[in-house]
Enzyme design. Structure first.
Site, PDB file in Angstrom:
ATOM      1  N   VAL A  23      26.225 -21.439   9.581  1.00 61.22           N
ATOM      2  CA  VAL A  23      25.440 -22.551   9.216  1.00 61.22           C
ATOM      3  C   VAL A  23      25.507 -23.690  10.543  1.00 61.22           C
ATOM      4  O   VAL A  23      24.590 -24.211  10.648  1.00 61.22           O
ATOM      5  CB  VAL A  23      25.980 -23.246   7.908  1.00 61.22           C
ATOM      6  CG1 VAL A  23      25.010 -24.464   7.583  1.00 61.22           C
ATOM      7  CG2 VAL A  23      25.989 -22.015   7.031  1.00 61.22           C
ATOM      8  N   PRO A  43      38.057 -24.573  14.989  1.00 61.02           N
ATOM      9  CA  PRO A  43      39.074 -23.936  15.383  1.00 61.02           C
ATOM     10  C   PRO A  43      38.754 -22.629  16.115  1.00 61.02           C
ATOM     11  O   PRO A  43      39.054 -22.088  17.051  1.00 61.02           O
ATOM     12  CB  PRO A  43      40.184 -23.812  14.237  1.00 61.02           C
ATOM     13  CG  PRO A  43      39.695 -24.897  13.337  1.00 61.02           C
ATOM     14  CD  PRO A  43      38.294 -25.253  13.717  1.00 61.02           C
ATOM     15  N   PRO A 227      -8.400  -3.265   2.222  1.00 59.49           N
ATOM     16  CA  PRO A 227      -9.143  -2.476   1.347  1.00 59.49           C
ATOM     17  C   PRO A 227      -9.258  -2.811  -0.164  1.00 59.49           C
ATOM     18  O   PRO A 227      -9.723  -2.218  -0.988  1.00 59.49           O
ATOM     19  CB  PRO A 227      -7.802  -1.313   1.169  1.00 59.49           C
ATOM     20  CG  PRO A 227      -6.559  -1.837   1.844  1.00 59.49           C
ATOM     21  CD  PRO A 227      -7.119  -3.192   2.709  1.00 59.49           C
ATOM     22  N   ASP A 250     -20.070  -7.799   1.887  1.00 63.29           N
ATOM     23  CA  ASP A 250     -20.734  -6.430   1.099  1.00 63.29           C
ATOM     24  C   ASP A 250     -20.044  -6.050   0.106  1.00 63.29           C
ATOM     25  O   ASP A 250     -18.775  -6.527  -0.454  1.00 63.29           O
ATOM     26  CB  ASP A 250     -21.071  -5.573   2.267  1.00 63.29           C
ATOM     27  CG  ASP A 250     -20.013  -5.185   3.224  1.00 63.29           C
ATOM     28  OD1 ASP A 250     -18.943  -4.962   2.607  1.00 63.29           O
ATOM     29  OD2 ASP A 250     -20.270  -5.262   4.400  1.00 63.29           O
ATOM     30  N   LYS A 272     -24.177  -2.665   0.468  1.00 61.69           N
ATOM     31  CA  LYS A 272     -25.043  -1.451   0.309  1.00 61.69           C
ATOM     32  C   LYS A 272     -24.468  -0.458  -0.723  1.00 61.69           C
ATOM     33  O   LYS A 272     -23.329  -0.386  -0.937  1.00 61.69           O
ATOM     34  CB  LYS A 272     -25.017  -0.853   1.604  1.00 61.69           C
ATOM     35  CG  LYS A 272     -25.736  -1.744   2.760  1.00 61.69           C
ATOM     36  CD  LYS A 272     -25.229  -1.013   3.964  1.00 61.69           C
ATOM     37  CE  LYS A 272     -24.921  -2.081   5.157  1.00 61.69           C
ATOM     38  NZ  LYS A 272     -24.226  -1.575   6.008  1.00 61.69           N
ATOM     39  N   GLY A 303     -15.272  -4.518   4.499  1.00 61.75           N
ATOM     40  CA  GLY A 303     -14.067  -4.108   3.776  1.00 61.75           C
ATOM     41  C   GLY A 303     -13.267  -3.161   4.685  1.00 61.75           C
ATOM     42  O   GLY A 303     -13.927  -2.832   5.845  1.00 61.75           O
ATOM     43  N   GLY A 304     -12.049  -3.329   4.567  1.00 63.70           N
ATOM     44  CA  GLY A 304     -10.948  -2.608   5.639  1.00 63.70           C
ATOM     45  C   GLY A 304     -11.054  -3.347   6.968  1.00 63.70           C
ATOM     46  O   GLY A 304     -10.895  -4.556   7.209  1.00 63.70           O
ATOM     47  N   ASP A 305     -11.301  -2.473   7.996  1.00 65.30           N
ATOM     48  CA  ASP A 305     -11.165  -2.973   9.390  1.00 65.30           C
ATOM     49  C   ASP A 305     -12.634  -2.740   9.913  1.00 65.30           C
ATOM     50  O   ASP A 305     -13.279  -1.809   9.404  1.00 65.30           O
ATOM     51  CB  ASP A 305     -10.264  -2.015  10.095  1.00 65.30           C
ATOM     52  CG  ASP A 305     -10.431  -2.494  11.416  1.00 65.30           C
ATOM     53  OD1 ASP A 305      -9.317  -2.998  11.909  1.00 65.30           O
ATOM     54  OD2 ASP A 305     -11.315  -2.077  12.372  1.00 65.30           O
ATOM     55  N   ILE A 308     -13.637   0.466  11.900  1.00 59.78           N
ATOM     56  CA  ILE A 308     -13.367   1.770  11.505  1.00 59.78           C
ATOM     57  C   ILE A 308     -14.436   2.076  10.387  1.00 59.78           C
ATOM     58  O   ILE A 308     -14.282   1.497   8.975  1.00 59.78           O
ATOM     59  CB  ILE A 308     -11.879   1.935  10.964  1.00 59.78           C
ATOM     60  CG1 ILE A 308     -11.064   1.735  11.867  1.00 59.78           C
ATOM     61  CG2 ILE A 308     -11.650   3.285  10.030  1.00 59.78           C
ATOM     62  CD1 ILE A 308      -9.425   1.978  11.629  1.00 59.78           C
ATOM     63  N   MET A 385     -15.374   8.062   2.669  1.00 61.24           N
ATOM     64  CA  MET A 385     -16.890   8.244   2.245  1.00 61.24           C
ATOM     65  C   MET A 385     -17.152   9.651   1.902  1.00 61.24           C
ATOM     66  O   MET A 385     -18.165  10.319   2.070  1.00 61.24           O
ATOM     67  CB  MET A 385     -17.832   7.952   3.298  1.00 61.24           C
ATOM     68  CG  MET A 385     -17.822   6.327   3.775  1.00 61.24           C
ATOM     69  SD  MET A 385     -18.617   5.995   5.113  1.00 61.24           S
ATOM     70  CE  MET A 385     -17.887   6.806   6.360  1.00 61.24           C
TER      71      MET A 385
HETATM   72  N1  SAH Z   1     -14.245  -0.314   7.175  1.00 62.95           N
HETATM   73  C1  SAH Z   1     -13.679   0.364   6.136  1.00 62.95           C
HETATM   74  C2  SAH Z   1     -14.147   1.625   5.750  1.00 62.95           C
HETATM   75  C3  SAH Z   1     -15.708   1.522   5.107  1.00 62.95           C
HETATM   76  S1  SAH Z   1     -16.410   3.244   4.864  1.00 62.95           S
HETATM   77  C4  SAH Z   1     -12.090   0.482   6.520  1.00 62.95           C
HETATM   78  O1  SAH Z   1     -11.762   0.186   7.307  1.00 62.95           O
HETATM   79  O2  SAH Z   1     -11.589   0.930   5.366  1.00 62.95           O
HETATM   80  C5  SAH Z   1     -16.326   2.773   3.166  1.00 62.95           C
HETATM   81  C6  SAH Z   1     -15.117   4.193   2.419  1.00 62.95           C
HETATM   82  O3  SAH Z   1     -13.895   3.579   2.821  1.00 62.95           O
HETATM   83  C7  SAH Z   1     -15.096   4.338   1.206  1.00 62.95           C
HETATM   84  O4  SAH Z   1     -16.171   5.482   0.808  1.00 62.95           O
HETATM   85  C8  SAH Z   1     -13.810   4.800   0.859  1.00 62.95           C
HETATM   86  O5  SAH Z   1     -13.837   6.403   1.193  1.00 62.95           O
HETATM   87  C9  SAH Z   1     -13.014   4.076   1.785  1.00 62.95           C
HETATM   88  N2  SAH Z   1     -12.323   2.990   1.009  1.00 62.95           N
HETATM   89  C10 SAH Z   1     -12.539   1.613   1.376  1.00 62.95           C
HETATM   90  N3  SAH Z   1     -11.838   0.907   0.485  1.00 62.95           N
HETATM   91  C11 SAH Z   1     -10.968   1.587  -0.341  1.00 62.95           C
HETATM   92  C12 SAH Z   1     -10.148   1.829  -1.453  1.00 62.95           C
HETATM   93  N4  SAH Z   1      -9.837   0.438  -1.769  1.00 62.95           N
HETATM   94  N5  SAH Z   1      -9.723   2.747  -2.040  1.00 62.95           N
HETATM   95  C13 SAH Z   1     -10.270   3.905  -1.704  1.00 62.95           C
HETATM   96  N6  SAH Z   1     -11.004   4.158  -0.505  1.00 62.95           N
HETATM   97  C14 SAH Z   1     -11.625   3.079   0.045  1.00 62.95           C
END
Ligand code: SAH
Length: 483
Positions: A23, A43, A227, A250, A272, A303-305, A308, A385
């Site tokens: 501390v 000490p 995700p 989206d 979409k 969604g996601g990255d 990717i 997908m």
């Molecule tokens: N850019 C996104 C992917 C887009 S393609 C990424 O990096 O994650 C969309 C696909 O991602 C979906 O059809 C599915 O296969 C996957 N996906 C995205 N989120 C998901 C989730 N929460 N659970 C399962 N599959 C997921």
């Protein structure tokens, strides 16, 4: 007790720390950061303090405290593990009118050390008047997430330009407006995203320009939203969401995440579905350009990255052609989010030395894949997908030599409270989809690593626990094509 928060200049000033444990080491460290001359009276010293002693960062008096130790001291910290010693130090200091802090004894303190968010030269101090250091730490942690780590660099940049700005705008009001325009405009954002030279030249131009205060220019933030679980957003994503004027999102972006955008931000849905694009890609690209041209800070949430299977590259290409400034924020991609929440490591020293991400959507009813690259020993295959072409995919893999018994998992709505994980074999995949009425979004993981789920599964969705009867968000997560 009443407290006045102040910042004390301590450079070169003698300060005393009583105590040699961890501390005391923490307190000494804080004093050293403010360049104080620190003497430690104890000490024995813990390893950290001993290191400081060896490096001559602190002076050490290897004994109990004596009244003369306080002579000429600017402030004293009593951090020994002996309450009686601490009380004595507090009394000695108070008798001599020296500021004293006693660890864990607010009633003996004449000053308290706040929790600090350090963005040198910017410092944010959080205090609770000694009521709850834990609360102060929690608050500090919150602030840490909100304030970009490069805030200090921003302050230094402002300091470097201070005199020039003063000369250019002698009037205080104009000066304030100038700085406000710079800080809420691109300068801060350029700096936070690591483009320091651009921030500098923008400032230079703004100063040399003939306009009184330059107009803010728009910018596009292409941001990965992860995700599904909102907690998986990055700090930067959250910060940009809270400053964007308009948000384009989206289908794959969960409503809880969209809800984190600034309250008054305009929200535009550009989602979409498979084979049914509600806004053609070219129109999305153009919308981003038009909105930025209006001077808006435009957040494109994916969604996601974004890089990717996210068509992030296409959107950015248009922006770049049109000269619109942009930045890209990575997100947790479905593969890593779903794998972690399903307890399936994508690589493993014994079972998988590589991992491939593959898009499993059909083109004209067929799968155009490099089968031999997919069928490799000790490799995990992650299919995005893939829901509609899964039958073809597993047949293709088996025909090219992958064992029909290879473990495989379907992760539906991964990382959300409605996550479902179905484990089967490569040949059993298509049947399971029908049997379990699997709904998109679904990620498929194929490889020996799937077996590890038996031991590593940890995330229990509310669906499994029976806590939630109604779907959380019924339609919003039904993504199929890249967003
Ligand atoms: N850019 C996104 C992917 C887009 S393609 C990424 O990096 O994650 C969309 C696909 O991602 C979906 O059809 C599915 O296969 C996957 N996906 C995205 N989120 C998901 C989730 N929460 N659970 C399962 N599959 C997921």
């Amino acid at each position: 007790m009443g407290y006045l928060p102040i910042f004390i200049e301590l450079e070169g000033k003698p300060c005393l720390v009583v105590g040699g444990g961890v501390v005391a080491a923490r307190k000494a460290q804080r004093l050293l950061q403010s360049k104080a001359e620190v003497t430690v009276v104890a000490p024995v010293l813990c390893v950290e303090l001993e290191t400081h002693r060896v490096e001559r960062a602190v002076r050490h008096l290897a004994r109990e405290i004596l009244p003369q130790d306080l002579l000429g001291c600017c402030l004293v910290v009593a951090a020994s593990d002996d309450a009686e010693v601490n009380r004595r130090v507090a009394r000695l200091a108070q008798e001599r009118g020296i500021l004293v802090n006693v660890v864990d004894a607010p009633q003996l303190c004449t000053f308290i050390m706040p929790s600090i968010v350090d963005r040198d030269p910017v410092q944010i101090a959080v205090g609770t008047g000694g009521a709850s250091p834990v609360l102060a730490r929690l608050l500090r942690a919150r602030l840490e997430t909100l304030i970009p780590s490069s805030y200090g660099r921003l302050a230094s940049l402002m300091r470097a330009f201070r005199e020039r700005v003063k000369a250019r705008f002698p009037n205080t009001r104009d000066r304030r407006r100038f700085w406000e325009a710079m800080l809420s405009g691109p300068v801060a954002e350029l700096l936070f995203s690591g483009r320091e030279n651009m921030a500098l030249s923008y400032l230079e131009q703004a100063l040399d320009g003939s306009a009184d205060v330059p107009d803010a220019v728009g910018e596009v933030y292409l941001v990965g939203a992860g995700p599904g679980d909102a907690d998986l957003l990055t700090f930067r994503a959250l910060r940009l969401m809270q400053q964007a004027d308009v948000v384009l999102y989206d289908r794959l972006v969960a409503p809880e995440i969209v809800a984190l955008a600034r309250r008054d931000a305009e929200r535009i849905y550009v989602g979409k579905q498979r084979d049914r694009h509600s806004l053609p890609q070219a129109e999305i690209n153009q919308a981003l350009v038009n909105l930025a041209r209006e001077g808006k800070r435009v957040l494109r949430l994916k969604g996601g990255d974004p890089f990717i299977f996210g068509r992030g590259g296409e959107e950015i290409e248009t922006l770049s052609q049109e000269g619109i400034p942009f930045q890209i924020v990575p997100g947790v991609t479905a593969a890593s989010g779903c794998a972690c929440y399903a307890g399936i490591p994508l690589t493993h020293r014994d079972f998988a030395h590589s991992c491939v991400f593959v898009a499993g959507h059909l083109k004209d009813g067929a799968l155009d894949l490099n089968w031999s690259a997919l069928v490799q020993p000790k490799q995990t295959i992650v299919v995005y997908m893939g829901l509609h072409g899964l039958d073809l995919l597993s047949r293709g893999l088996i025909d090219n030599g992958l064992s029909p018994a290879m473990p495989a998992a379907l992760v539906e709505r991964g990382t959300t409270l409605r996550q479902r994980v179905i484990c089967t074999s490569l040949e059993g995949l298509a049947k399971k989809i029908a049997e379990c009425e699997v709904q998109p979004p679904v990620l498929v993981i194929i490889g020996e690593v799937v077996k590890l789920r038996e031991k590593l599964a940890w995330f229990e969705s509310t669906q499994q626990s029976g806590l939630l009867e109604e779907p959380l968000f019924r339609s919003s997560l039904e993504g199929g094509t890249p967003g």
